[in-house]
Design a protein around this motif. Sequence first.
Motif, PDB file in Angstrom:
ATOM      1  N   GLU A  77       0.909  -1.275   0.008  1.00  0.00           N
ATOM      2  CA  GLU A  77      -0.217  -0.029   0.008  1.00  0.00           C
ATOM      3  C   GLU A  77       0.981   1.206   0.061  1.00  0.00           C
ATOM      4  O   GLU A  77       0.684   2.477  -0.593  1.00  0.00           O
ATOM      5  CB  GLU A  77      -0.759   0.235   1.108  1.00  0.00           C
ATOM      6  CG  GLU A  77      -1.836   1.306   1.304  1.00  0.00           C
ATOM      7  CD  GLU A  77      -2.786   1.486   2.472  1.00  0.00           C
ATOM      8  OE1 GLU A  77      -2.677   2.278   3.276  1.00  0.00           O
ATOM      9  OE2 GLU A  77      -3.270   0.147   2.772  1.00  0.00           O
ATOM     10  N   PRO A  78       1.796   1.572   0.764  1.00  0.00           N
ATOM     11  CA  PRO A  78       2.678   2.684   0.835  1.00  0.00           C
ATOM     12  C   PRO A  78       3.274   3.074  -0.674  1.00  0.00           C
ATOM     13  O   PRO A  78       3.654   4.236  -0.735  1.00  0.00           O
ATOM     14  CB  PRO A  78       3.766   2.205   1.759  1.00  0.00           C
ATOM     15  CG  PRO A  78       3.349   1.184   2.594  1.00  0.00           C
ATOM     16  CD  PRO A  78       2.533   0.325   1.750  1.00  0.00           C
ATOM     17  N   TYR A  79       3.395   2.101  -1.482  1.00  0.00           N
ATOM     18  CA  TYR A  79       3.823   2.599  -2.989  1.00  0.00           C
ATOM     19  C   TYR A  79       3.390   1.958  -4.164  1.00  0.00           C
ATOM     20  O   TYR A  79       3.815   2.332  -5.023  1.00  0.00           O
ATOM     21  CB  TYR A  79       5.663   2.389  -2.797  1.00  0.00           C
ATOM     22  CG  TYR A  79       5.799   0.730  -2.351  1.00  0.00           C
ATOM     23  CD1 TYR A  79       6.175   0.348  -0.983  1.00  0.00           C
ATOM     24  CD2 TYR A  79       5.522  -0.434  -3.268  1.00  0.00           C
ATOM     25  CE1 TYR A  79       6.667  -0.526  -0.846  1.00  0.00           C
ATOM     26  CE2 TYR A  79       5.858  -1.629  -2.887  1.00  0.00           C
ATOM     27  CZ  TYR A  79       6.401  -1.925  -1.540  1.00  0.00           C
ATOM     28  OH  TYR A  79       6.393  -3.223  -1.153  1.00  0.00           O
ATOM     29  N   ILE A  80       2.289   1.277  -3.808  1.00  0.00           N
ATOM     30  CA  ILE A  80       1.553   0.832  -5.119  1.00  0.00           C
ATOM     31  C   ILE A  80       1.047   1.982  -6.109  1.00  0.00           C
ATOM     32  O   ILE A  80       0.892   1.640  -7.384  1.00  0.00           O
ATOM     33  CB  ILE A  80       0.319  -0.206  -4.567  1.00  0.00           C
ATOM     34  CG1 ILE A  80      -0.361  -0.872  -5.874  1.00  0.00           C
ATOM     35  CG2 ILE A  80      -0.618   0.732  -3.960  1.00  0.00           C
ATOM     36  CD1 ILE A  80       0.602  -1.959  -6.598  1.00  0.00           C
ATOM     37  N   HIS A  81       0.765   2.840  -5.556  1.00  0.00           N
ATOM     38  CA  HIS A  81       0.380   4.085  -6.446  1.00  0.00           C
ATOM     39  C   HIS A  81       1.350   4.553  -7.378  1.00  0.00           C
ATOM     40  O   HIS A  81       1.289   4.893  -8.357  1.00  0.00           O
ATOM     41  CB  HIS A  81      -0.315   5.281  -5.570  1.00  0.00           C
ATOM     42  CG  HIS A  81       0.441   5.781  -4.474  1.00  0.00           C
ATOM     43  ND1 HIS A  81       0.884   5.025  -3.313  1.00  0.00           N
ATOM     44  CD2 HIS A  81       0.838   7.016  -4.262  1.00  0.00           C
ATOM     45  CE1 HIS A  81       1.730   5.526  -2.566  1.00  0.00           C
ATOM     46  NE2 HIS A  81       1.585   6.914  -3.101  1.00  0.00           N
ATOM     47  N   TRP A  82       2.546   4.622  -6.696  1.00  0.00           N
ATOM     48  CA  TRP A  82       3.901   5.033  -7.516  1.00  0.00           C
ATOM     49  C   TRP A  82       4.082   4.176  -8.575  1.00  0.00           C
ATOM     50  O   TRP A  82       4.564   4.263  -9.628  1.00  0.00           O
ATOM     51  CB  TRP A  82       4.967   5.329  -6.826  1.00  0.00           C
ATOM     52  CG  TRP A  82       4.728   6.329  -5.811  1.00  0.00           C
ATOM     53  CD1 TRP A  82       4.807   6.494  -4.459  1.00  0.00           C
ATOM     54  CD2 TRP A  82       4.460   7.867  -5.883  1.00  0.00           C
ATOM     55  NE1 TRP A  82       4.170   7.684  -3.939  1.00  0.00           N
ATOM     56  CE2 TRP A  82       4.186   8.586  -4.913  1.00  0.00           C
ATOM     57  CE3 TRP A  82       4.569   8.341  -7.338  1.00  0.00           C
ATOM     58  CZ2 TRP A  82       3.888  10.132  -5.092  1.00  0.00           C
ATOM     59  CZ3 TRP A  82       4.074   9.851  -7.201  1.00  0.00           C
ATOM     60  CH2 TRP A  82       3.832  10.681  -6.247  1.00  0.00           C
ATOM     61  N   PHE A  83       4.015   2.777  -8.225  1.00  0.00           N
ATOM     62  CA  PHE A  83       4.080   1.659  -9.108  1.00  0.00           C
ATOM     63  C   PHE A  83       3.304   1.876 -10.216  1.00  0.00           C
ATOM     64  O   PHE A  83       3.647   1.585 -11.527  1.00  0.00           O
ATOM     65  CB  PHE A  83       4.198   0.254  -8.375  1.00  0.00           C
ATOM     66  CG  PHE A  83       4.310  -0.651  -9.419  1.00  0.00           C
ATOM     67  CD1 PHE A  83       5.381  -1.157  -9.790  1.00  0.00           C
ATOM     68  CD2 PHE A  83       3.002  -1.610  -9.813  1.00  0.00           C
ATOM     69  CE1 PHE A  83       5.723  -2.575 -10.724  1.00  0.00           C
ATOM     70  CE2 PHE A  83       3.310  -2.630 -10.749  1.00  0.00           C
ATOM     71  CZ  PHE A  83       4.479  -2.936 -10.949  1.00  0.00           C
ATOM     72  N   ALA A  84       2.091   1.983 -10.028  1.00  0.00           N
ATOM     73  CA  ALA A  84       1.066   2.184 -10.998  1.00  0.00           C
ATOM     74  C   ALA A  84       1.201   3.355 -11.791  1.00  0.00           C
ATOM     75  O   ALA A  84       1.128   3.342 -13.311  1.00  0.00           O
ATOM     76  CB  ALA A  84      -0.468   2.426 -10.479  1.00  0.00           C
ATOM     77  N   PHE A  85       1.838   4.655 -11.526  1.00  0.00           N
ATOM     78  CA  PHE A  85       2.098   5.621 -12.179  1.00  0.00           C
ATOM     79  C   PHE A  85       3.188   5.191 -13.063  1.00  0.00           C
ATOM     80  O   PHE A  85       3.234   5.811 -13.994  1.00  0.00           O
ATOM     81  CB  PHE A  85       2.325   6.797 -11.167  1.00  0.00           C
ATOM     82  CG  PHE A  85       2.681   8.082 -11.919  1.00  0.00           C
ATOM     83  CD1 PHE A  85       1.812   8.596 -12.582  1.00  0.00           C
ATOM     84  CD2 PHE A  85       3.737   8.779 -11.572  1.00  0.00           C
ATOM     85  CE1 PHE A  85       1.902   9.866 -13.260  1.00  0.00           C
ATOM     86  CE2 PHE A  85       3.855  10.200 -12.209  1.00  0.00           C
ATOM     87  CZ  PHE A  85       2.988  10.424 -12.966  1.00  0.00           C
ATOM     88  N   ILE A  86       4.298   4.576 -12.524  1.00  0.00           N
ATOM     89  CA  ILE A  86       5.383   4.300 -13.347  1.00  0.00           C
ATOM     90  C   ILE A  86       4.820   3.458 -14.574  1.00  0.00           C
ATOM     91  O   ILE A  86       5.296   3.462 -15.865  1.00  0.00           O
ATOM     92  CB  ILE A  86       6.493   3.643 -12.699  1.00  0.00           C
ATOM     93  CG1 ILE A  86       7.290   4.353 -11.771  1.00  0.00           C
ATOM     94  CG2 ILE A  86       7.405   2.912 -13.201  1.00  0.00           C
ATOM     95  CD1 ILE A  86       8.202   4.040 -10.470  1.00  0.00           C
ATOM     96  N   VAL A  87       3.994   2.468 -14.252  1.00  0.00           N
ATOM     97  CA  VAL A  87       3.600   1.550 -15.440  1.00  0.00           C
ATOM     98  C   VAL A  87       2.794   2.451 -16.305  1.00  0.00           C
ATOM     99  O   VAL A  87       2.900   2.073 -17.462  1.00  0.00           O
ATOM    100  CB  VAL A  87       2.550   0.314 -14.779  1.00  0.00           C
ATOM    101  CG1 VAL A  87       1.886  -0.351 -15.972  1.00  0.00           C
ATOM    102  CG2 VAL A  87       3.594  -0.434 -13.999  1.00  0.00           C
ATOM    103  N   PHE A  88       1.998   3.245 -15.945  1.00  0.00           N
ATOM    104  CA  PHE A  88       1.251   4.061 -16.897  1.00  0.00           C
ATOM    105  C   PHE A  88       2.212   4.963 -17.930  1.00  0.00           C
ATOM    106  O   PHE A  88       2.167   5.212 -18.811  1.00  0.00           O
ATOM    107  CB  PHE A  88       0.497   5.085 -15.921  1.00  0.00           C
ATOM    108  CG  PHE A  88      -0.768   4.464 -15.369  1.00  0.00           C
ATOM    109  CD1 PHE A  88      -1.185   3.393 -15.824  1.00  0.00           C
ATOM    110  CD2 PHE A  88      -1.409   5.233 -14.275  1.00  0.00           C
ATOM    111  CE1 PHE A  88      -2.274   2.602 -15.003  1.00  0.00           C
ATOM    112  CE2 PHE A  88      -2.415   4.666 -13.602  1.00  0.00           C
ATOM    113  CZ  PHE A  88      -2.816   3.366 -13.920  1.00  0.00           C
ATOM    114  N   ILE A  89       3.230   5.632 -17.161  1.00  0.00           N
ATOM    115  CA  ILE A  89       4.317   6.278 -17.979  1.00  0.00           C
ATOM    116  C   ILE A  89       4.840   5.260 -19.191  1.00  0.00           C
ATOM    117  O   ILE A  89       5.169   5.680 -20.198  1.00  0.00           O
ATOM    118  CB  ILE A  89       5.531   6.959 -17.113  1.00  0.00           C
ATOM    119  CG1 ILE A  89       4.623   8.072 -16.376  1.00  0.00           C
ATOM    120  CG2 ILE A  89       6.535   7.472 -17.924  1.00  0.00           C
ATOM    121  CD1 ILE A  89       5.560   8.582 -14.992  1.00  0.00           C
TER     122      ILE A  89
END
Length: 450
Positions: A50-62
């Motif tokens: 949870e602490p970093y899944i949103h950043w992982f998702a953002f990187i995947v989108f990029i």
Amino acid sequence: MKTKFSFYTWFLFLALSALGVFIFITPISTDAGMKVPIALLANWLAGYVEPYIHWFAFIVFIIAALGSIAMHVIPQRGPRNIWDSLFRVHWFWTTMRVLAVVFAGAFLFQVGPESLKSDVTSGILIDPASGLVTFMFILFLFAGLLLPLLTDFGLLEFFGSMMVKIMRPIFKIPGRSAIDCLASWVGDGTIGVLLTSKQYEEKNYTGREAATIATTFSVVSITFCLVVVETIGIEAYFLEFYASVIFCGLILAVIMPRIYPLKNKADTLIDGSEASINREVVQEGYNVVSYGLHNALSKADSNRNLGKMVKNGFINVLEMWFAVTPIIMAFGTIALVLAEFTSFFRILGMPFEPILALLQIPEAGEAAQTMIVGFADMLLPSVLGAGIESEMTRFFIATVSVTQLIYMSEVGGLILGTKLPLKLWDLFVIFLIRTVISIPIIAVITHLLF
């Protein structure tokens, strides 16, 4: 002559199929209610990432956006490979991937207009604690790796021959789709869509069949239904609510495949070829059970290489991460912005006010505003209807919202991200037709109960 199969083939069919049934279909009682094991696995992993899944998702989108842009510059050489599959898409889908980056970035960095960085639009999708898209990354990991337990070792073949005399004449879909439907009802609609998409890509469903299953049987889970009734405040009527959803859902499942737009979908396989007219015919010398068992063991025997299954599973995960999640992010945010910051869905719902008044639904004007907004997100009608005084009207709104089935923040966006032959217009028309048919049915049930 009947084929004899080895002990290992029997083991693959019985053990791995049983494991698949347990993981995807068997409900387990927990403190949070009944959940299937794959949801428990996803929730367990979510607690750690949870602490970093949103950043992982953002990187995947990029990566998805940049990769797609690059593929429009780099010409394709040789046969289509994994990189082409992940990034070589139409300009429209490339644009959606870029928008996913913009929308996610607006929330994560809190920049741009309020409509894009709000907790009730992009935040619903990308928030690390409760975002649908961030949870999808975790769910897709387990689904991509474990779905072969349902699809590759004979379970669908075994039940297909036995269920065809029910599913084909009543719902106009193959017998094997019974497992898709069960996985959706007990587990989650997203699992049903993924299972249907995989079967379509493997040429087990025609386009019409796959479109029908994805938009008719990929319903929300019992757990989500509990969230709906709690949000709108009709917990005391859960059994009546859920029975009404099932009853209306079955009526819609009979009607929808027989009318536009599902009726008009090409009844051909994904490559345009015709499906065999004998694919569900029981061969001479077999009955439905023995023929189903023969097909099941043949399927299991063709998938003895478990290493290949794992490899293909990881490829499936990557395809869902890079191809599907950006689409859910883009379409979901657009739909939620229209719902929360414009009068778009309220205006579309206005024609329903005289209909609801004619059906003697109390507070018809307030209820009418919730009839179309569910296309953005299924929980929105219950959120908007929670303040309505009439318990009867709240029951009506909650039940209609679940039978509408298609909502862009999850199932709708997921469908558009797959290879299923359904466009945005198809989904809106299906949503609208389901709404129009559901309203009088639910109204009658509501009057009987209240």
